[in-house]
Design an enzyme around this catalytic site. Structure first.
Site, mmCIF file in Angstrom:
data_model
loop_
_atom_site.group_PDB
_atom_site.id
_atom_site.type_symbol
_atom_site.label_atom_id
_atom_site.label_comp_id
_atom_site.label_asym_id
_atom_site.label_seq_id
_atom_site.Cartn_x
_atom_site.Cartn_y
_atom_site.Cartn_z
ATOM 1 C CB CYS A 297 -0.993 0.146 1.195
ATOM 2 S SG CYS A 297 -2.146 -1.391 1.125
ATOM 3 C CB ILE A 298 3.121 2.734 2.505
ATOM 4 C CG1 ILE A 298 2.295 2.398 3.569
ATOM 5 C CG2 ILE A 298 3.668 4.183 2.765
ATOM 6 C CD1 ILE A 298 1.304 3.359 3.798
#
Length: 419
Positions: free
Chosen positions: A261-262
């Site tokens: 995600c990040i």
């Protein structure tokens, strides 16, 4: 036989969702294009951290089944798409898995079905990508013949407090009726729902959540770089700042960011903004800082080896923790890879210790794995703490005979050097 829910994509998002639905009594099935995933789940072992083998066994006992046959969709009342959304080799959003899944659903779409996208993507994906694929192939209309919604996943691997049931869940629909059906569905196994104005708002909210983390991690990373240069203890700075009960959220520096995600989601936001002629300058600055951090760690390690051995070539570097997150068996986008690659490029021999990663490779080169921590520390010239696994006790690292480069602010000792 009618199935309440078919989850498409049984990975880190889909399998926990299926577990929550099964626990709430929903007749649930899973669809995945990977025969390995399907056969593995049928035999019982879990391939996803946070869902243990016993929980998979309980799901199977309750009637859950996984299949690679799309015919399972014929019996579904609700289909939730949880397939991965990554990046192309050029660093652009890759929606191929979402498009493929939408085409599979379109071929089986029928009147009254609810289709929900949970995969993270840029604003407009549900309306501009998924909806046309569903409508053009089926001849049905969203909001009239079937219901289409978006509800971003909020799975946090390794979190023992927040799960699918008690984490507030954002829900949206292409129409008010679509949102109503999606709310009724998630209300069966999620405690608190947050209704978004529309799908674009819900999609943007997900990107904002992870971009917030991305930018703030970059900020503390750059603060750490300055503190190193100025001779300031960054960990004490963070300890003091975190004592403020309002107006400050604590983030911690490290060797870089990882996970699915990040490092990925802000690229979706930047790409979508670019298509609107808008430039996120803060994202560009954060990206520059975060991509520099693995190189900073490499340079610090090489400097330490030069001080202790005269030169880094031929030295042995031990990487402690190669997963992207503490106590989670997931190496996706781990900053350990660029760190290892940088050390190998300078002639340093690299090996690793990590109880959660049985294999770890860099550029198709498999790195040797140490299983005994104390022996590994005795054999290394420098140990680099990359991930704060619980097994890395500060006393053990502090007593190491080799130099320890600590990127997590955990260890203490005469041979320990902080990030």
């Amino acid at each position: 036989m009618t199935v309440d829910l078919v989850v498409m994509g049984l990975g880190h998002v889909g399998l926990p969702l299926a577990r929550a639905a099964v626990s709430a009594g929903l007749a649930t099935a899973g669809y995945d294009v990977s025969g390995t995933v399907v056969s593995g789940l049928a035999e019982g072992p879990s391939h996803v951290g946070g869902v243990c083998d016993a929980e998979v066994a309980a799901m199977l006992d309750a009637g859950f089944r996984a299949t690679a046959d799309p015919a399972i969709l014929d019996d579904a009342q609700t289909v939730v798409i949880c397939v991965p959304t990554g990046l192309t080799p050029e660093g652009l959003p890759d929606l191929s898995a979402v498009q493929d899944a939408s085409r599979v659903v379109a071929a089986r779409l029928r009147t009254g079905m609810l289709v929900v996208l949970e995969s993270t993507s840029y604003p407009g994906t549900t309306e501009d990508v998924v909806r046309p694929l569903l409508e053009s192939s089926s001849g049905l209309r969203a909001g009239e013949d079937f219901h289409l919604a978006y509800s971003p996943q909020r799975i946090d691997p390794g979190n023992e407090v927040w799960d699918v049931r008690n984490t507030p869940k954002v829900v949206s629909g292409c129409t008010a009726l679509c949102a109503k059906y999606a709310t009724a569905f998630y209300g069966r196994f999620v405690d608190h729902l947050v209704l978004a104005r529309g799908t674009r708002e819900a999609e943007m909210a997900k990107l904002l959540e992870n971009t917030y983390r991305y930018v703030n991690i970059a900020l503390v990373d750059e603060v750490a770089l300055f503190c190193h240069q100025a001779g300031i203890d960054v960990w004490d700075v963070l300890h003091c700042a975190a004592a403020k009960p309002f107006g400050f959220a604590a983030f911690r520096p490290g060797p870089g960011v990882g996970g699915h995600c990040i490092p990925v989601d802000p690229r979706y936001l930047a790409a979508r903004a670019g298509s609107h002629g808008f430039s996120f300058r803060m994202l560009a600055a954060a990206h520059e800082v975060l991509t520099h951090m693995p190189r900073h760690v490499v340079n610090r390690a090489l400097s330490l080896l030069t001080e202790t051995r005269g030169r880094p070539e031929g030295a042995r570097a031990l990487l402690l923790g190669v997963t992207y997150k503490a106590d989670v068996a997931d190496i996706r986008e781990s900053p350990a890879r660029p760190v290892a690659a940088g050390l190998l490029a300078t002639g340093v021999d690299v090996f690793y210790h990590d109880p959660y990663a049985a294999d770890f490779s860099v550029d198709d080169r498999s790195l040797p794995r140490a299983t005994d921590l104390r022996e590994a520390l005795a054999e290394a010239d420098v140990a680099i703490l990359l991930q704060d696994h619980a097994c890395y006790a500060r006393e053990t690292l502090g007593r190491a005979r080799c130099t320890v480069l600590d990127t997590r602010g955990k260890a203490v000792g005469s041979r320990v050097t902080l990030l």
